[in-house]
Design a protein around this motif. Structure first.
Motif, short mmCIF file in Angstrom:
data_model
loop_
_atom_site.label_atom_id
_atom_site.label_comp_id
_atom_site.label_asym_id
_atom_site.label_seq_id
_atom_site.Cartn_x
_atom_site.Cartn_y
_atom_site.Cartn_z
N TYR A 45 0.82 -1.22 0.00
CA TYR A 45 0.00 0.00 0.00
C TYR A 45 0.85 1.27 0.00
CZ TYR A 45 -4.32 -2.59 0.96
OH TYR A 45 -5.41 -3.42 0.88
N TYR A 46 2.13 1.14 0.34
CA TYR A 46 3.00 2.31 0.43
C TYR A 46 3.88 2.48 -0.81
CZ TYR A 46 1.31 2.20 5.17
OH TYR A 46 0.48 2.20 6.27
N ILE A 47 3.75 1.58 -1.77
CA ILE A 47 4.43 1.76 -3.06
C ILE A 47 3.72 2.91 -3.77
CG2 ILE A 47 4.98 0.69 -5.27
CD1 ILE A 47 4.86 -2.04 -3.81
N PRO A 48 4.44 3.94 -4.20
CA PRO A 48 3.79 5.14 -4.77
C PRO A 48 2.70 4.87 -5.80
CG PRO A 48 6.13 5.53 -4.50
CD PRO A 48 5.91 4.09 -4.15
N VAL A 50 0.97 2.11 -6.31
CA VAL A 50 -0.15 1.41 -5.68
C VAL A 50 -0.97 2.39 -4.84
CG1 VAL A 50 -0.79 -0.36 -3.99
CG2 VAL A 50 1.01 -0.82 -5.67
N LYS A 51 -0.28 3.24 -4.10
CA LYS A 51 -0.96 4.23 -3.25
C LYS A 51 -1.86 5.14 -4.09
CE LYS A 51 -0.07 7.63 0.39
NZ LYS A 51 0.97 8.27 1.23
N ALA A 62 -8.50 6.90 2.39
CA ALA A 62 -7.84 5.60 2.47
C ALA A 62 -6.53 5.67 3.24
CB ALA A 62 -7.60 5.05 1.06
N TYR A 63 -5.99 6.89 3.38
CA TYR A 63 -4.76 7.09 4.15
C TYR A 63 -4.99 8.22 5.15
CZ TYR A 63 -2.48 4.17 0.65
OH TYR A 63 -2.13 3.12 -0.16
N ASN A 89 -8.07 -6.07 -4.63
CA ASN A 89 -7.14 -7.19 -4.86
C ASN A 89 -6.42 -7.04 -6.19
OD1 ASN A 89 -7.75 -8.43 -2.43
ND2 ASN A 89 -9.35 -9.72 -3.31
N GLU A 90 -7.12 -6.53 -7.19
CA GLU A 90 -6.50 -6.32 -8.51
C GLU A 90 -5.42 -5.25 -8.46
OE1 GLU A 90 -9.89 -5.44 -10.89
OE2 GLU A 90 -10.46 -7.55 -11.18
N ILE A 91 -5.52 -4.35 -7.51
CA ILE A 91 -4.50 -3.31 -7.33
C ILE A 91 -3.29 -3.87 -6.59
CG2 ILE A 91 -3.97 -1.12 -6.17
CD1 ILE A 91 -6.94 -0.34 -6.59
N ILE A 92 -3.55 -4.63 -5.53
CA ILE A 92 -2.49 -5.09 -4.63
C ILE A 92 -1.73 -6.31 -5.14
CG2 ILE A 92 -1.99 -5.96 -2.30
CD1 ILE A 92 -2.73 -2.99 -2.41
N HIS A 93 -2.42 -7.27 -5.72
CA HIS A 93 -1.79 -8.56 -6.02
C HIS A 93 -0.64 -8.52 -7.03
CE1 HIS A 93 -5.52 -10.73 -4.25
NE2 HIS A 93 -4.65 -10.40 -3.34
N PRO A 94 -0.69 -7.70 -8.08
CA PRO A 94 0.48 -7.64 -8.97
C PRO A 94 1.75 -7.20 -8.24
CG PRO A 94 -1.44 -6.71 -10.06
CD PRO A 94 -1.83 -6.92 -8.62
N ALA A 95 1.61 -6.23 -7.35
CA ALA A 95 2.77 -5.77 -6.57
C ALA A 95 3.23 -6.84 -5.59
CB ALA A 95 2.41 -4.48 -5.82
N LEU A 96 2.28 -7.58 -5.05
CA LEU A 96 2.61 -8.65 -4.11
C LEU A 96 3.39 -9.77 -4.80
CD1 LEU A 96 2.32 -9.89 -1.28
CD2 LEU A 96 0.12 -10.84 -2.02
N LYS A 97 3.01 -10.10 -6.01
CA LYS A 97 3.72 -11.14 -6.76
C LYS A 97 5.16 -10.74 -7.04
CE LYS A 97 -0.40 -13.18 -8.86
NZ LYS A 97 -1.17 -13.44 -10.09
#
Length: 203
Positions: A45-48, A50-51, A62-63, A89-97
């Motif tokens: 969530y803190y990756i620019p 993604v944020k 949200a923040y 989830n579509e926002i977060i999961h690519p960065a998580l992978k």
């Protein structure tokens, strides 16, 4: 994306309150590297980029004013709206992978026999495609409700919303290669040790 092939990868999942994090910590105690996907997702969530996407989707609330994630605000929205949960989830999961790829690169160099990825929504997120075997931790809904109330102090209604947003236990069990039944502490340790030895042989 980094293509890792050497280390055997185990996905560990289970619905809220099942005890999957406890099981993950036991694997870690056994010397197995564990990627805690839920924790790593919070860091995303803190990756620019993604944020920016999160703010665009959920608004500046949200923040917090200090730039911290307003988790209660997000949770109130997504656990009442399946479409918005999917969007998040579509926002977060690519960065998580990508974070998992980077983590795998480091651990391959350390010559571990196998690693564990602990993820609450292993199958829903598509993270299951990145592992060689999936293990689910199962407990009755009554047990899970008690654990979450004791651990997080959430209301029964809020816990039920989160449970309703997750896939049914039976579906997760059917998709998994192995299932740990979290009923008795001694029994669960025995099951974990059995799987540990099995994965050591497979790697």
């Amino acid at each position: 994306m980094y293509l890792y092939k050497v280390v055997y990868k185990v996905g560990l999942t289970g619905n809220i309150g099942s005890g999957k994090s406890t099981v993950a910590r036991v694997f870690k105690t056994l010397g197995v590297p564990v990627f805690f996907a839920d924790y790593e997702a919070r860091q995303c969530y803190y990756i620019p980029d993604v944020k920016q996407q999160v703010i665009k989707a959920f608004g500046p609330e949200a923040y917090t004013a200090k730039g911290n994630l307003n988790a209660p605000f997000i949770a109130q929205i997504v656990f009442s709206d399946a479409c918005r949960l999917q969007h998040l989830n579509e926002i977060i999961h690519p960065a998580l992978k990508i974070r998992f790829d980077n983590w795998m690169q480091k651990n391959e160099k350390r010559n571990f026999r196998y690693v564990v990825m602990e993820a609450a929504i292993l199958f829903e997120s598509g993270l299951s495609e990145m592992v060689d075997a999936a293990v689910c931790v199962h407990a009755s809904q009554k047990q899970r409700m008690k654990r979450v109330m004791r651990r997080d102090g959430m209301t029964t209604a809020d816990i039920q919303k989160r449970m309703d947003s997750q896939w049914p236990d039976q579906r997760i069990i059917e998709l998994s290669d192995y299932c740990i039944h979290n009923k008795d502490r001694k029994m669960i340790l025995s099951e974990i040790l059995h799987l540990h030895n099995l994965f050591m042989e497979k790697s």
